[in-house]
Structure formats: structure tokens, C-alpha cells
Design an enzyme around this catalytic site. Structure first.
Site, PDB file in Angstrom:
ATOM      1  N   GLU A 404      47.196 -27.868 -37.647  1.00 25.54           N
ATOM      2  CA  GLU A 404      47.317 -29.125 -36.870  1.00 25.54           C
ATOM      3  C   GLU A 404      48.534 -29.930 -37.346  1.00 25.54           C
ATOM      4  OE1 GLU A 404      45.360 -29.342 -34.409  1.00 25.54           O
ATOM      5  OE2 GLU A 404      43.403 -28.512 -34.926  1.00 25.54           O
TER       6      GLU A 404
HETATM    7  C1  LIG Z   1      44.342 -20.039 -40.519  1.00 25.64           C
HETATM    8  C2  LIG Z   1      45.321 -20.586 -39.541  1.00 25.64           C
HETATM    9  C3  LIG Z   1      44.920 -20.883 -38.256  1.00 25.64           C
HETATM   10  C4  LIG Z   1      45.832 -21.354 -37.315  1.00 25.64           C
HETATM   11  N1  LIG Z   1      45.430 -21.551 -36.015  1.00 25.64           N
HETATM   12  C5  LIG Z   1      46.378 -21.791 -35.066  1.00 25.64           C
HETATM   13  C6  LIG Z   1      46.017 -21.783 -33.674  1.00 25.64           C
HETATM   14  O1  LIG Z   1      44.846 -21.621 -33.301  1.00 25.64           O
HETATM   15  N2  LIG Z   1      47.013 -21.961 -32.767  1.00 25.64           N
HETATM   16  C7  LIG Z   1      48.314 -22.153 -33.123  1.00 25.64           C
HETATM   17  O2  LIG Z   1      49.161 -22.303 -32.246  1.00 25.64           O
HETATM   18  N3  LIG Z   1      48.680 -22.191 -34.442  1.00 25.64           N
HETATM   19  C8  LIG Z   1      47.747 -21.993 -35.406  1.00 25.64           C
HETATM   20  N4  LIG Z   1      48.108 -21.984 -36.739  1.00 25.64           N
HETATM   21  C9  LIG Z   1      49.490 -22.213 -37.105  1.00 25.64           C
HETATM   22  C10 LIG Z   1      49.714 -23.495 -37.861  1.00 25.64           C
HETATM   23  O3  LIG Z   1      49.639 -24.576 -36.989  1.00 25.64           O
HETATM   24  C11 LIG Z   1      51.079 -23.376 -38.582  1.00 25.64           C
HETATM   25  O4  LIG Z   1      50.889 -22.467 -39.635  1.00 25.64           O
HETATM   26  C12 LIG Z   1      51.587 -24.700 -39.092  1.00 25.64           C
HETATM   27  O5  LIG Z   1      51.946 -25.524 -38.031  1.00 25.64           O
HETATM   28  C13 LIG Z   1      52.786 -24.535 -40.012  1.00 25.64           C
HETATM   29  O6  LIG Z   1      53.750 -23.679 -39.478  1.00 25.64           O
HETATM   30  P1  LIG Z   1      54.315 -22.484 -40.370  1.00 25.64           P
HETATM   31  O7  LIG Z   1      53.152 -21.731 -40.891  1.00 25.64           O
HETATM   32  O8  LIG Z   1      55.307 -21.733 -39.583  1.00 25.64           O
HETATM   33  O9  LIG Z   1      55.017 -23.175 -41.592  1.00 25.64           O
HETATM   34  P2  LIG Z   1      56.529 -23.668 -41.665  1.00 25.64           P
HETATM   35  O10 LIG Z   1      56.858 -24.493 -40.495  1.00 25.64           O
HETATM   36  O11 LIG Z   1      57.409 -22.500 -41.969  1.00 25.64           O
HETATM   37  O12 LIG Z   1      56.469 -24.608 -42.929  1.00 25.64           O
HETATM   38  C14 LIG Z   1      56.586 -24.149 -44.277  1.00 25.64           C
HETATM   39  C15 LIG Z   1      56.696 -25.372 -45.189  1.00 25.64           C
HETATM   40  O13 LIG Z   1      57.870 -26.126 -44.851  1.00 25.64           O
HETATM   41  C16 LIG Z   1      57.508 -27.464 -44.524  1.00 25.64           C
HETATM   42  N5  LIG Z   1      58.372 -27.936 -43.442  1.00 25.64           N
HETATM   43  C17 LIG Z   1      58.630 -27.343 -42.251  1.00 25.64           C
HETATM   44  N6  LIG Z   1      59.439 -28.107 -41.519  1.00 25.64           N
HETATM   45  C18 LIG Z   1      59.708 -29.206 -42.251  1.00 25.64           C
HETATM   46  C19 LIG Z   1      60.486 -30.371 -42.043  1.00 25.64           C
HETATM   47  N7  LIG Z   1      61.131 -30.627 -40.897  1.00 25.64           N
HETATM   48  N8  LIG Z   1      60.541 -31.284 -43.025  1.00 25.64           N
HETATM   49  C20 LIG Z   1      59.874 -31.117 -44.175  1.00 25.64           C
HETATM   50  N9  LIG Z   1      59.111 -30.045 -44.434  1.00 25.64           N
HETATM   51  C21 LIG Z   1      59.037 -29.096 -43.480  1.00 25.64           C
HETATM   52  C22 LIG Z   1      56.049 -27.396 -44.112  1.00 25.64           C
HETATM   53  O14 LIG Z   1      55.392 -28.626 -44.268  1.00 25.64           O
HETATM   54  C23 LIG Z   1      55.517 -26.327 -45.051  1.00 25.64           C
HETATM   55  O15 LIG Z   1      55.198 -26.898 -46.284  1.00 25.64           O
HETATM   56  C24 LIG Z   1      47.181 -21.573 -37.695  1.00 25.64           C
HETATM   57  C25 LIG Z   1      47.574 -21.304 -39.018  1.00 25.64           C
HETATM   58  C26 LIG Z   1      46.676 -20.807 -39.922  1.00 25.64           C
HETATM   59  C27 LIG Z   1      47.155 -20.488 -41.310  1.00 25.64           C
END
Ligand SMILES: Cc1cc2nc3c(=O)[nH]c(=O)nc-3n(C[C@H](O)[C@H](O)[C@H](O)COP(=O)(O)OP(=O)(O)OC[C@H]3O[C@@H](n4cnc5c(N)ncnc54)[C@H](O)[C@@H]3O)c2cc1C
Length: 593
Positions: A404
């Protein structure tokens, strides 16, 4: 509905409300409590006995449980009655989220189905789409998932590559792409998929049936926690999506995705409450049984301190979460009186409180992490054993800071949204800053009156001034490009979260005292005082972090002196309060506020 009694999103920073105008959980009526009880009974009979089997992802079990919840009407709480739902208020749906929130992996599947999975259709679907799919989702005949994230588009969600092209005969969109981390993806029947039509800059949203040719599910991800929830990658290979399955209009997908995330965030704030309360009960059950040095460990003050902190943080989170949820309902009603239909009014009201929604997500997820961490600690070595329930609670909590929108992204969003949106709701940061500078010339940081709640409100209000002071100084120094100052923006958000939380706690305990009598509010008053005390130090640290980052020399010295005045609180006997609160939990052998 009197508009003057409802604060608009972000207005909490500059306006005060009376306790009588704030909703508190003690006001849930019988029907709402019955809904919560039905959810709790469902977990007790259907979910808790099979938690291990759920976590082993026993074939078909989670899908069967979603179906059973549907038979009991638990999937249709936010679905309008004409589509076999119950069309309950937002605050009632939050209470159900709390009750179900104790259900570990099941709770994640339930939230994904009833929240991000079904609500895009509830809020943005046309009549024909709703007729076709909503009754199936409300009854559990079908399960739903929300497909936004892609391998290269996580936090930067709009950068996804999933693409839709209109077929030559104009009857279908041909969908191609890949989605990742999709909750319920292993069994969902209806997928809300975000994709860009042609070379559009922003997404459109599509209702995609998982049985259609070209939808391919990857195997389940192996996860650290919520092991029983289904999480898969989905591939869309030339999937023919009928044009009538475009949700809302072309290019509206990203707005839908964001608004649904606002909703998901505040709902997460409620879901963590269920889990936190259950963990506190498990912690005190163990502390009352386990003996060391010839006595139960619950007799040790160090353990009492933990139990009391767990409870206080949970109680304050609850105060804030339901306060804002009821405000969303009130704003929805005002919008409906102005002619909006209920579904549009609900999602617009939720979006209007984007700052508070994100605040509850961050605050709630971090409260739960604290509670489960201390839960493990109270269990000692047994807390590290996979045989004990806190092991699961600890692992399952961690995801809440990631999905989220990560807590980093939400923190950045809170301060940025408030700074940008503030002027629209009448917050003039420059003027507010000037007023506080003027006030500081002759400022008494303590309270001189003799009204108990007057004093607590004085401090809650003073903390708002602290927020406005630091924000004003920051914006004066860095009026442009402030979004790039992430350390400062995050510190400001921590101050804003703290301000909203303490005020919610003060108003709740005041309302309890006024309606039930001072005696009945003894624990709530103690928790509130202690929380104000704890928060004053946290706010001071955040304000120092911010000021130290953009000021120097005499300007910094002056600012730090002002921060000291604006963040101070009266002395509190934390020993007495923690023992007082913990003894109640220990006596009742459960979370009891
Ligand atoms: C168990 C699970 C269930 C999920 N369910 C769903 C679902 O039902 N539907 C769906 O669409 N998605 C789902 N997700 C996806 C989830 O919403 C994303 O994992 C989340 O939004 C983070 O994206 P990412 O994993 O690519 O991390 P990244 O965006 O790669 O982030 C990695 C790190 O960098 C930081 N970061 C990234 N951008 C910035 C910035 N601009 N400034 C500062 N820090 C930053 C983040 O805070 C984090 O600490 C799920 C994820 C998991 C693990």
C-alpha cells in the site's frame, strides 16, 4: 450535516474541534458491534484452527475460506445492497477490517478481495459492469485481485509497461504485460489490471477475467511472512479484453489506482488494530503463566512497561483511525447532499483525506511492528520458537510497512501533499509561521489554567504550532525543490502524524470522561498523558533533525530554542502510569481498552 463540524483533509493542523464532534470507538452501535462479532467468530471457528494449514498453502483452502466468508455476507460490507452487499458506512467497514485484521494471511486475502480487489468496481464501475461482477464478488463466488505493480514499476507505479491496443474491429483491447506481487493472484477470478492504451502517459484500468486465454499465473512466491496469502506474478499474453471491460474512461486508471491506494492505506490502519490487540492478549496470557524467580513474569515492572506501551500505542492508533474514518463518512454525506452518488462521494471523501490516510498507514504499521516485537520479547526464548503464536505475528506484521505504498513513500506523500494542498484548505504556511514568531516573543510554554482537559488540549495545540513553525521555517529557506529534501520531509511527516495522533487521544479521553464520568476515563486519561509525554520527545527529535538540516549559526540556535518551548510537556510519572495501565491488562488477562 453541519459542514462546520467536520474538518477537511489537512485542516487538523490549523483548526481545533470539540470532543463532542469527534467519533470514538465507544460509540459503535449494536449492529456495528454485531458485524464485528460475526467477523471475530468467523476467525475463531474457521481461520484460527487452520492457521498452519493456511501457511502451508494447502491447495484450495484459502479460496474455500473466502467462499465461506462470502456465504456469511462478510465480503459484501462495502458493496451496495442492489448487488447483494450490505452497503454499510465507511466506519463500519473499518470495524470489520479491524476484526478480520487478526486473521494473519487470511486477513490479507480478505482485505485484498474486499478492498483493492472489489472497490475499483464499486466506485468506478458502470451499471452493466457492476451487475455482471459485483454480486459474484459480494457472495464469494468469485475472488478479486488488484494488479498494479510490475517488476520495474513498484513505488514508481505509473511507470509500468503493461500495454493495451484496440483490436482492428474495435471490439477488444489486446492486453500484454506482466504484473508482480499480486495478492490473491493464485486463485482470483476477476483482476483489475492497470495498463496503458497505445502510448498513453497514464494508465487505464481494465476488468480482466482470469479464465481468459493468455492470462498466465506464475507459481506462488516464497515469503518471509503472510506465508498463507497467495502472491504471484501474472502474465498477460495477447489477452482479448472486451471494450466494455474498460473501467471508467481511458486514462483514468492511475487516478483510480491512487484513490484505491488511499482507501487501502486507511483500511490497513484499521486491520493492524485487530492484530495488535490479539498479540497483546497473547503477550499477557503468557506473562501471567510464565514463572521466573518464583513469580509470574507479569509481576516484573519491565514486563509491565512493555504491556502498557503496547496497549497505549494501540489505543492511540485506534483513536486516530476511527476519528478520521467517521470524518470520511461525514464528508461523504455532505457530498451526497450536494448531489453526488454514494460511491463517488465515498471515494472522493477518502481521497480528500489523503494526508490522514497515509498517516494512519504509517502510524498503524509501525504501531503493530512495535507490538509484535515486544510480544516476542515478552515470550523470551519461546518467542523465537516457531511453535508460538507471536512468531507468526512478528513475521506477518512486517509486510505492512511495504505494501500500500512503502512507509518511505507515504511519509514523503504526507508532508508534500499537505504543503501543496494546504493553501487550498486555507493553510497559509507563511502567515502561520509569522504568527508563531510573533507569539514566541512572549511565550509561556506551560499551562496556567486548572482545567484537566484544557491542559492536555493546550499541549496538543502547542504541538501543532511546532509543526507549523518548522514547516514555515523550512519553506522560507527552501521554497522551491523542497520535495528533494527527503530527510526533512520525512521528519515533518513524523511531526504531523504525532500531532494528529495525540490530539485524537486527547479528544477521545475527554469525550469518554464527559459522557461516562471521570472515573470511567481513568485509564484513558493516563494513557493519553503518557502518550503526550512520549510524543513530546519524539516531536522534539524530528524537529531538531529538520532544523539542523537547513539552518545554521544563530538562526539554528534561535530555532532550537523555539523547538524546545514548542515541544515541551509537563513531567509525567511514567513508572506509575505504566504500572497502572499494565495491572489492568494483567488482571483482565487480555487487551481491555
Ligand atoms: C506480499 C506482497 C503483496 C503485494 N500485493 C500487491 C497487490 O495485490 N497488488 C499490487 O499491485 N502490488 C502488490 N504488492 C506490491 C507492493 O505494493 C510493492 O512491493 C511496493 O509498492 C513497493 O514497491 P517495490 O517492491 O518495487 O519497491 P521499490 O519501489 O523498489 O522500493 C525499494 C525501496 O526504495 C524506497 N524508495 C522507492 N522510491 C523511493 C523514493 N522516490 N524516495 C525514497 N525512497 C524510495 C522504498 O521505500 C523501498 O524502501 C505487494 C507486495 C508484497 C511484498
Amino acid at each position: 450535516m453541519d459542514k462546520t463540524n467536520v474538518l477537511q483533509g489537512g485542516e487538523f493542523l490549523v483548526k481545533d474541534v470539540d470532543a463532542q464532534d469527534v467519533f470514538i470507538p465507544e460509540e459503535f452501535d449494536e449492529e456495528q458491534q454485531m458485524i464485528a462479532q460475526t467477523c471475530e467468530d468467523f476467525l475463531e471457528t474457521e481461520v484460527f484452527p487452520v492457521l498452519d494449514r493456511i501457511d502451508q498453502q494447502e491447495e484450495g483452502l484459502m479460496r474455500e475460506l473466502i467462499g465461506k466468508a462470502g456465504e456469511l455476507g462478510l465480503l459484501g460490507i462495502s458493496v451496495p445492497e442492489e448487488y447483494e452487499g450490505f452497503g454499510q458506512s465507511f466506519v463500519t467497514s473499518m470495524l470489520a477490517s479491524e476484526a478480520m485484521g487478526a486473521g494473519h494471511s487470511f486477513s490479507v486475502a480478505y482485505s485484498a478481495h474486499t478492498g483493492i480487489g472489489s472497490l475499483p468496481l464499486v466506485y468506478y464501475g458502470n451499471e452493466e459492469q457492476k451487475q455482471r461482477y459485483l454480486p459474484k464478488l459480494a457472495t464469494g463466488e468469485w475472488a478479486a485481485a488488484y494488479c498494479l505493480t510490475e517488476p520495474n514499476a513498484g513505488s514508481d507505479a505509473n511507470s509500468g509497461k503493461t500495454n493495451a491496443v484496440l483490436s482492428e474491429d474495435g471490439k477488444h483491447y489486446i492486453l500484454n504485460g506482466q504484473k508482480m506481487w499480486i495478492t490473491n493472484g493464485g486463485f482470483a477470478d476477476l483482476l483489475t489490471v492497470f495498463a496503458k492504451i497505445d502510448n498513453d502517459r497514464v494508465y487505464s484500468a481494465f476488468l480482466v477475467e482470469a479464465s481468459w486465454e493468455g492470462v498466465v499465473r506464475n507459481p506462488e512466491e516464497k515469503k518471509m511472512g503472510i506465508k498463507g496469502s497467495s502472491t504471484v506474478q501474472l502474465f498477460f499474453n495477447d489477452v482479448k479484453v472486451p471494450v466494455e471491460n474498460l473501467l471508467a474512461r481511458r486514462g483514468q486508471g492511475f487516478r483510480i489506482a491512487l484513490n484505491i491506494l488511499h482507501m487501502g492505506r486507511i483500511k490497513l490502519g484499521a486491520a493492524v488494530l485487530g492484530s495488535a490487540k490479539r498479540t497483546i492478549t497473547q503477550s499477557v496470557n503468557y506473562a501471567n503463566e510464565r514463572k521466573q524467580f518464583g513469580t509470574q513474569i507479569s509481576n516484573f515492572a519491565a514486563i509491565k512497561y512493555k504491556l502498557a506501551q503496547q496497549a497505549m500505542r494501540t489505543w492511540v492508533t485506534e483513536s486516530a483511525v476511527y476519528r478520521i474514518s467517521a470524518d470520511i463518512d461525514k464528508t461523504k454525506e455532505i457530498m451526497m447532499a450536494d448531489g453526488k452518488d454514494k460511491e463517488t462521494a465515498t471515494i472522493e471523501a477518502i481521497a480528500q483525506y489523503a494526508v490522514e490516510d497515509a498517516a494512519m498507514k504509517v502510524f498503524g504499521s509501525e504501531t503493530l511492528d512495535y507490538v509484535v516485537d515486544e510480544g516476542v520479547q515478552i515470550f523470551g526464548g519461546m518467542g523465537f520458537s516457531a511453535e508460538m503464536p507471536v512468531d507468526r505475528a512478528y513475521r506477518d506484521s512486517r509486510i505492512n510497512r511495504i505494501f500500500e505504498g512503502t512507509n518511505e513513500i507515504n511519509r514523503l506523500l504526507i508532508s508534500e501533499t499537505l504543503i501543496k494542498k494546504g493553501p487550498k484548505v486555507g493553510i497559509n504556511f507563511k502567515e502561520e509561521y509569522a504568527k508563531i514568531l510573533e507569539e514566541l516573543n512572549d511565550f509561556n510554554p506551560g499551562y496556567d489554567g486548572d482545567d484537566y482537559f484544557g491542559e492536555l488540549k493546550f499541549y496538543a495545540k502547542k504541538f501543532k504550532k511546532l509543526a507549523l513553525y518548522v514547516m514555515g521555517a523550512f519553506l522560507e529557506k527552501i521554497p522551491k525543490g523542497f520535495v528533494h529534501e527527503q530527510e526533512i520531509m520525512s521528519a515533518l511527516s513524523d511531526i504531523l502524524i504525532g500531532v494528529y495522533a495525540v490530539e485524537s487521544a486527547v479528544l477521545r479521553s475527554e469525550k469518554i470522561a464527559k459522557t461516562k464520568g471521570d472515573d470511567q476515563a481513568a485509564y484513558q486519561k493516563a494513557m493519553t498523558e503518557n502518550y503526550l509525554y512520549d510524543t513530546s520527545f519524539r516531536l522534539r527529535k524530528s524537529a531538531y533533525d529538520a532544523a539542523n538540516s537547513f539552518l545554521q549559526g544563530d538562526e539554528l540556535k534561535t530555532a532550537l530554542a523555539a523547538i524546545d518551548k514548542l515541544s515541551s510537556f509537563k513531567p509525567v510519572n511514567i513508572r506509575e502510569i505504566h504500572r497502572f495501565v499494565a495491572d489492568k491488562i494483567i488482571d483482565e488477562n487480555k487487551y481491555c481498552f
